[in-house]
Design a protein around this motif. Structure first.
Motif, PDB file in Angstrom:
ATOM      1  N   ALA A 110       0.860  -1.180   0.000  1.00  0.00           N
ATOM      2  CA  ALA A 110       0.000   0.000   0.000  1.00  0.00           C
ATOM      3  C   ALA A 110       0.896   1.229   0.000  1.00  0.00           C
ATOM      4  O   ALA A 110       1.963   1.225   0.625  1.00  0.00           O
ATOM      5  N   VAL A 111       0.447   2.278  -0.699  1.00  0.00           N
ATOM      6  CA  VAL A 111       1.263   3.478  -0.875  1.00  0.00           C
ATOM      7  C   VAL A 111       0.466   4.705  -0.452  1.00  0.00           C
ATOM      8  O   VAL A 111      -0.659   4.916  -0.914  1.00  0.00           O
ATOM      9  N   PHE A 112       1.054   5.500   0.426  1.00  0.00           N
ATOM     10  CA  PHE A 112       0.572   6.847   0.742  1.00  0.00           C
ATOM     11  C   PHE A 112       1.660   7.825   0.322  1.00  0.00           C
ATOM     12  O   PHE A 112       2.792   7.728   0.804  1.00  0.00           O
ATOM     13  N   CYS A 113       1.324   8.766  -0.544  1.00  0.00           N
ATOM     14  CA  CYS A 113       2.299   9.755  -1.004  1.00  0.00           C
ATOM     15  C   CYS A 113       1.667  11.142  -0.931  1.00  0.00           C
ATOM     16  O   CYS A 113       0.793  11.474  -1.744  1.00  0.00           O
ATOM     17  N   LEU A 114       2.090  11.930   0.055  1.00  0.00           N
ATOM     18  CA  LEU A 114       1.577  13.290   0.254  1.00  0.00           C
ATOM     19  C   LEU A 114       0.056  13.274   0.384  1.00  0.00           C
ATOM     20  O   LEU A 114      -0.646  14.079  -0.214  1.00  0.00           O
ATOM     21  N   VAL A 115      -0.436  12.350   1.193  1.00  0.00           N
ATOM     22  CA  VAL A 115      -1.877  12.126   1.348  1.00  0.00           C
ATOM     23  C   VAL A 115      -2.320  12.166   2.811  1.00  0.00           C
ATOM     24  O   VAL A 115      -3.349  12.764   3.137  1.00  0.00           O
ATOM     25  N   LEU A 116      -1.559  11.546   3.699  1.00  0.00           N
ATOM     26  CA  LEU A 116      -1.974  11.457   5.100  1.00  0.00           C
ATOM     27  C   LEU A 116      -2.119  12.821   5.749  1.00  0.00           C
ATOM     28  O   LEU A 116      -2.870  12.974   6.718  1.00  0.00           O
ATOM     29  N   CYS A 117      -1.453  13.816   5.216  1.00  0.00           N
ATOM     30  CA  CYS A 117      -1.573  15.175   5.747  1.00  0.00           C
ATOM     31  C   CYS A 117      -2.982  15.732   5.598  1.00  0.00           C
ATOM     32  O   CYS A 117      -3.393  16.615   6.356  1.00  0.00           O
ATOM     33  N   SER A 118      -3.734  15.237   4.625  1.00  0.00           N
ATOM     34  CA  SER A 118      -5.015  15.863   4.291  1.00  0.00           C
ATOM     35  C   SER A 118      -6.236  15.021   4.622  1.00  0.00           C
ATOM     36  O   SER A 118      -7.365  15.479   4.455  1.00  0.00           O
ATOM     37  N   LEU A 119      -6.053  13.805   5.097  1.00  0.00           N
ATOM     38  CA  LEU A 119      -7.198  12.943   5.372  1.00  0.00           C
ATOM     39  C   LEU A 119      -7.899  13.369   6.658  1.00  0.00           C
ATOM     40  O   LEU A 119      -7.249  13.683   7.651  1.00  0.00           O
ATOM     41  N   PRO A 120      -9.235  13.338   6.680  1.00  0.00           N
ATOM     42  CA  PRO A 120      -9.950  13.725   7.899  1.00  0.00           C
ATOM     43  C   PRO A 120      -9.787  12.732   9.036  1.00  0.00           C
ATOM     44  O   PRO A 120      -9.891  13.093  10.202  1.00  0.00           O
ATOM     45  N   ASP A 121      -9.549  11.450   8.720  1.00  0.00           N
ATOM     46  CA  ASP A 121      -9.406  10.423   9.756  1.00  0.00           C
ATOM     47  C   ASP A 121      -8.211   9.540   9.397  1.00  0.00           C
ATOM     48  O   ASP A 121      -8.351   8.524   8.719  1.00  0.00           O
ATOM     49  N   VAL A 122      -7.037   9.945   9.841  1.00  0.00           N
ATOM     50  CA  VAL A 122      -5.810   9.221   9.521  1.00  0.00           C
ATOM     51  C   VAL A 122      -5.849   7.806  10.093  1.00  0.00           C
ATOM     52  O   VAL A 122      -5.441   6.840   9.435  1.00  0.00           O
ATOM     53  N   ASP A 123      -6.335   7.667  11.323  1.00  0.00           N
ATOM     54  CA  ASP A 123      -6.368   6.346  11.948  1.00  0.00           C
ATOM     55  C   ASP A 123      -7.246   5.375  11.162  1.00  0.00           C
ATOM     56  O   ASP A 123      -6.888   4.203  10.977  1.00  0.00           O
ATOM     57  N   ALA A 124      -8.394   5.849  10.669  1.00  0.00           N
ATOM     58  CA  ALA A 124      -9.279   4.980   9.888  1.00  0.00           C
ATOM     59  C   ALA A 124      -8.627   4.578   8.572  1.00  0.00           C
ATOM     60  O   ALA A 124      -8.753   3.432   8.125  1.00  0.00           O
ATOM     61  N   ALA A 125      -7.928   5.510   7.942  1.00  0.00           N
ATOM     62  CA  ALA A 125      -7.260   5.206   6.673  1.00  0.00           C
ATOM     63  C   ALA A 125      -6.154   4.174   6.862  1.00  0.00           C
ATOM     64  O   ALA A 125      -6.004   3.247   6.057  1.00  0.00           O
ATOM     65  N   LEU A 126      -5.378   4.311   7.922  1.00  0.00           N
ATOM     66  CA  LEU A 126      -4.316   3.348   8.179  1.00  0.00           C
ATOM     67  C   LEU A 126      -4.880   1.991   8.581  1.00  0.00           C
ATOM     68  O   LEU A 126      -4.320   0.943   8.226  1.00  0.00           O
ATOM     69  N   ALA A 127      -6.008   1.987   9.283  1.00  0.00           N
ATOM     70  CA  ALA A 127      -6.656   0.719   9.609  1.00  0.00           C
ATOM     71  C   ALA A 127      -7.120   0.002   8.343  1.00  0.00           C
ATOM     72  O   ALA A 127      -7.040  -1.227   8.240  1.00  0.00           O
ATOM     73  N   GLU A 128      -7.607   0.760   7.363  1.00  0.00           N
ATOM     74  CA  GLU A 128      -8.012   0.164   6.089  1.00  0.00           C
ATOM     75  C   GLU A 128      -6.809  -0.391   5.335  1.00  0.00           C
ATOM     76  O   GLU A 128      -6.865  -1.471   4.733  1.00  0.00           O
ATOM     77  N   ALA A 129      -5.708   0.340   5.345  1.00  0.00           N
ATOM     78  CA  ALA A 129      -4.494  -0.175   4.702  1.00  0.00           C
ATOM     79  C   ALA A 129      -4.051  -1.473   5.362  1.00  0.00           C
ATOM     80  O   ALA A 129      -3.653  -2.430   4.678  1.00  0.00           O
ATOM     81  N   LEU A 130      -4.123  -1.519   6.686  1.00  0.00           N
ATOM     82  CA  LEU A 130      -3.773  -2.742   7.413  1.00  0.00           C
ATOM     83  C   LEU A 130      -4.702  -3.889   7.002  1.00  0.00           C
ATOM     84  O   LEU A 130      -4.259  -5.026   6.809  1.00  0.00           O
ATOM     85  N   ARG A 131      -5.980  -3.585   6.842  1.00  0.00           N
ATOM     86  CA  ARG A 131      -6.956  -4.620   6.478  1.00  0.00           C
ATOM     87  C   ARG A 131      -6.680  -5.239   5.126  1.00  0.00           C
ATOM     88  O   ARG A 131      -6.757  -6.465   4.966  1.00  0.00           O
ATOM     89  N   VAL A 132      -6.363  -4.408   4.128  1.00  0.00           N
ATOM     90  CA  VAL A 132      -6.244  -4.933   2.765  1.00  0.00           C
ATOM     91  C   VAL A 132      -4.874  -5.539   2.483  1.00  0.00           C
ATOM     92  O   VAL A 132      -4.719  -6.267   1.495  1.00  0.00           O
TER      93      VAL A 132
END
Length: 214
Positions: A110-132
């Protein structure tokens, strides 16, 4: 696999200005950091917040498929055009970081590139990356974030509490990305901190690294 969510996130001003900013970053040397970010990846990759697809040209040939997730419609249209010229197969999707259109344990990276700075829920996004990600799958990240001095951190906090997120599509200057990644359950195995460009501004403090799903 969870129900696919195709909610669009519209940031029309940012969507119009980001391609110009992206080209400016490339001229300043960002392309080298993108290549380093994606080097040695293989198999199936999900890129979360693909923007206008500027990373696509840098994927190595061992990558068999990129699932490029981008909720902003104007940027997604540009990403679709970039996908047609990519050196590897790229599928552009309208999903969101919090609800990725991929099955559990289906991705090699999984790749995040200049994205985590702008997400409203960083923890939820990282949990989804962990899931997939498959067990042992790699998370690659390249982000700007928290400064290394108290004075600059105060400047970042002021910007983040006032005008910067409104102007830049939700971007925050001072998030601690490595801490968030470890909090999500990943193990960071490589981490580089550097200034980009090589001057001290609230946006200069970058991290690039690799984390592994247990």
């Amino acid at each position: 696999m969870p129900m696919t969510v195709t909610r669009e996130v519209k940031h029309p001003i940012f969507a119009r200005t980001w391609p110009w900013m992206s080209r400016a970053l490339e001229r300043a040397g960002m392309d080298e950091h993108r290549q380093a970010l994606l080097a040695d990846l293989s198999g199936q990759v999900v890129e979360i917040g693909a923007g206008d697809g500027v990373n696509f040209a840098h994927y190595p040939p061992a990558v068999t498929r990129v699932l490029a997730v981008e909720p902003e419609p104007r940027l997604r249209e540009r990403a679709s055009a970039a996908a047609a010229a990519a050196p590897v197969p790229v599928e552009v999707s309208a999903g969101t970081a919090e609800h990725l259109p991929a099955a559990d344990a289906s991705m090699d990276a999984a790749v995040f590139c200049l994205v985590l700075c702008s997400l409203p829920d960083v923890d939820a996004a990282l949990a989804e990356a962990l899931r997939v990600l498959k067990p042992g799958g790699r998370l690659r990240f390249l982000e700007h974030g928290r400064a290394d001095s108290a004075g600059m951190v105060r400047v970042q906090r002021l910007l983040d509490a006032t005008i910067w997120p409104r102007l830049m599509g939700g971007c925050h200057t001072g998030r601690d990305t490595p801490a968030a990644i470890e909090r999500a359950g990943f193990t960071i195995v490589a981490l580089e901190r550097y200034l980009f460009p090589g001057v001290r501004t609230p946006l200069s403090f970058h991290t690039r690294g690799t984390a592994v799903r247990p």
